[in-house]
Design a protein around this motif. Structure first.
Motif, mmCIF file in Angstrom:
data_model
loop_
_atom_site.group_PDB
_atom_site.id
_atom_site.type_symbol
_atom_site.label_atom_id
_atom_site.label_comp_id
_atom_site.label_asym_id
_atom_site.label_seq_id
_atom_site.Cartn_x
_atom_site.Cartn_y
_atom_site.Cartn_z
ATOM 1 N N HIS A 24 11.821 -35.084 -63.855
ATOM 2 C CA HIS A 24 10.758 -34.641 -63.229
ATOM 3 C C HIS A 24 9.613 -35.573 -63.363
ATOM 4 N N PHE A 25 8.590 -35.734 -62.618
ATOM 5 C CA PHE A 25 7.387 -36.263 -62.835
ATOM 6 C C PHE A 25 6.180 -34.980 -62.739
ATOM 7 N N ASP A 26 5.406 -35.195 -63.817
ATOM 8 C CA ASP A 26 4.315 -34.248 -63.979
ATOM 9 C C ASP A 26 3.176 -35.107 -63.457
ATOM 10 N N ILE A 27 2.388 -34.436 -62.469
ATOM 11 C CA ILE A 27 1.310 -34.944 -61.993
ATOM 12 C C ILE A 27 0.026 -34.461 -62.495
ATOM 13 N N GLU A 28 -0.838 -35.342 -63.175
ATOM 14 C CA GLU A 28 -2.116 -34.911 -63.685
ATOM 15 C C GLU A 28 -3.233 -35.575 -63.000
ATOM 16 N N ARG A 29 -4.518 -35.156 -62.984
ATOM 17 C CA ARG A 29 -5.530 -35.706 -62.405
ATOM 18 C C ARG A 29 -6.922 -35.461 -63.417
ATOM 19 N N SER A 30 -7.511 -36.475 -63.597
ATOM 20 C CA SER A 30 -9.038 -36.467 -64.024
ATOM 21 C C SER A 30 -10.041 -36.874 -63.144
ATOM 22 N N PHE A 31 -11.024 -36.110 -63.268
ATOM 23 C CA PHE A 31 -12.250 -36.502 -62.323
ATOM 24 C C PHE A 31 -13.375 -37.109 -63.195
ATOM 25 N N GLU A 32 -13.726 -38.499 -62.629
ATOM 26 C CA GLU A 32 -14.954 -39.016 -63.281
ATOM 27 C C GLU A 32 -14.993 -39.187 -64.865
ATOM 28 N N ILE A 39 -1.566 -30.957 -61.835
ATOM 29 C CA ILE A 39 -1.803 -30.376 -60.595
ATOM 30 C C ILE A 39 -0.593 -30.217 -59.955
ATOM 31 N N GLY A 40 0.434 -30.735 -60.453
ATOM 32 C CA GLY A 40 1.774 -30.954 -59.713
ATOM 33 C C GLY A 40 2.953 -31.285 -60.408
ATOM 34 N N LYS A 41 4.274 -31.131 -59.847
ATOM 35 C CA LYS A 41 5.308 -31.757 -60.275
ATOM 36 C C LYS A 41 6.349 -32.192 -59.153
ATOM 37 N N VAL A 42 7.216 -33.265 -59.421
ATOM 38 C CA VAL A 42 7.893 -33.828 -58.160
ATOM 39 C C VAL A 42 9.362 -34.000 -59.084
ATOM 40 N N ASP A 43 10.119 -33.363 -58.571
ATOM 41 C CA ASP A 43 11.569 -33.411 -59.094
ATOM 42 C C ASP A 43 12.142 -34.693 -58.913
ATOM 43 N N GLY A 44 12.805 -35.382 -59.934
ATOM 44 C CA GLY A 44 13.325 -36.651 -59.937
ATOM 45 C C GLY A 44 14.739 -36.527 -59.453
ATOM 46 N N LEU A 45 15.415 -37.781 -59.192
ATOM 47 C CA LEU A 45 16.814 -37.448 -58.575
ATOM 48 C C LEU A 45 17.759 -37.499 -59.791
ATOM 49 N N GLY A 46 17.538 -37.729 -61.040
ATOM 50 C CA GLY A 46 18.446 -37.556 -62.074
ATOM 51 C C GLY A 46 18.838 -39.006 -62.710
ATOM 52 N N ASN A 47 19.807 -39.601 -61.881
ATOM 53 C CA ASN A 47 20.490 -40.864 -62.238
ATOM 54 C C ASN A 47 20.750 -41.645 -61.062
ATOM 55 N N SER A 48 20.128 -42.858 -60.944
ATOM 56 C CA SER A 48 20.233 -43.726 -59.931
ATOM 57 C C SER A 48 20.143 -45.279 -60.235
ATOM 58 N N SER A 49 21.136 -45.958 -59.838
ATOM 59 C CA SER A 49 20.747 -47.608 -59.974
ATOM 60 C C SER A 49 20.236 -48.263 -58.934
ATOM 61 N N ALA A 50 19.705 -47.515 -57.969
ATOM 62 C CA ALA A 50 19.032 -47.916 -56.609
ATOM 63 C C ALA A 50 17.757 -47.291 -56.746
ATOM 64 N N SER A 51 16.814 -48.035 -55.996
ATOM 65 C CA SER A 51 15.244 -47.738 -56.054
ATOM 66 C C SER A 51 15.083 -46.497 -55.158
ATOM 67 N N VAL A 52 14.247 -45.512 -55.852
ATOM 68 C CA VAL A 52 13.762 -44.204 -55.303
ATOM 69 C C VAL A 52 12.561 -44.288 -54.913
ATOM 70 N N ASP A 53 12.099 -43.660 -53.667
ATOM 71 C CA ASP A 53 10.559 -43.556 -53.308
ATOM 72 C C ASP A 53 10.267 -42.012 -53.496
ATOM 73 N N TYR A 69 -5.191 -40.496 -61.539
ATOM 74 C CA TYR A 69 -4.002 -39.655 -61.747
ATOM 75 C C TYR A 69 -3.023 -40.300 -62.870
ATOM 76 N N ARG A 70 -2.445 -39.443 -63.320
ATOM 77 C CA ARG A 70 -1.483 -39.654 -64.468
ATOM 78 C C ARG A 70 -0.263 -39.236 -64.076
ATOM 79 N N LEU A 71 0.749 -40.152 -63.963
ATOM 80 C CA LEU A 71 2.283 -39.861 -63.716
ATOM 81 C C LEU A 71 3.043 -39.545 -64.945
ATOM 82 N N LYS A 72 3.683 -38.539 -65.321
ATOM 83 C CA LYS A 72 4.594 -38.494 -66.555
ATOM 84 C C LYS A 72 5.713 -38.321 -66.041
#
Length: 93
Positions: A24-32, A39-53, A69-72
């Protein structure tokens, strides 16, 4: 990141070229320059040899100013393997 003035949201989009054990990706935010908060989480695909949006919408941007924003990317072993930073201004006129 892109500010959508009509809906008063910040839209984050990113693409991976390939993935290996991407949990997954952890979504973090900082202000000023304040500390980052998760602030959120987006599930990852796992394994892929192709581009994923991916995308995330931040609906909670009540203050005018600069948001960073920081994507981890976290693998299946729960180890953070990559950080990405994105800056977006939110200014009402």
């Amino acid at each position: 990141a892109e500010y959508n003035k009509q809906n008063d949201i910040n839209e984050l989009t990113w693409t991976t070229k390939s993935e290996v054990n991407n949990d997954h990706f952890d979504i973090e935010r900082s202000f000023e320059g304040s500390g980052f908060e998760k602030i959120g989480k987006v599930d990852g695909l796992g394994n892929s040899s192709a581009s994923v949006d991916y995308s995330f919408i931040d609906k909670h941007i009540p203050l005018d100013g600069n948001y960073v924003y920081r994507l981890k990317q976290v693998d299946t072993d729960e180890m953070c393997i990559r950080d990405r930073f994105v800056t977006r201004s939110h200014i009402l006129s």
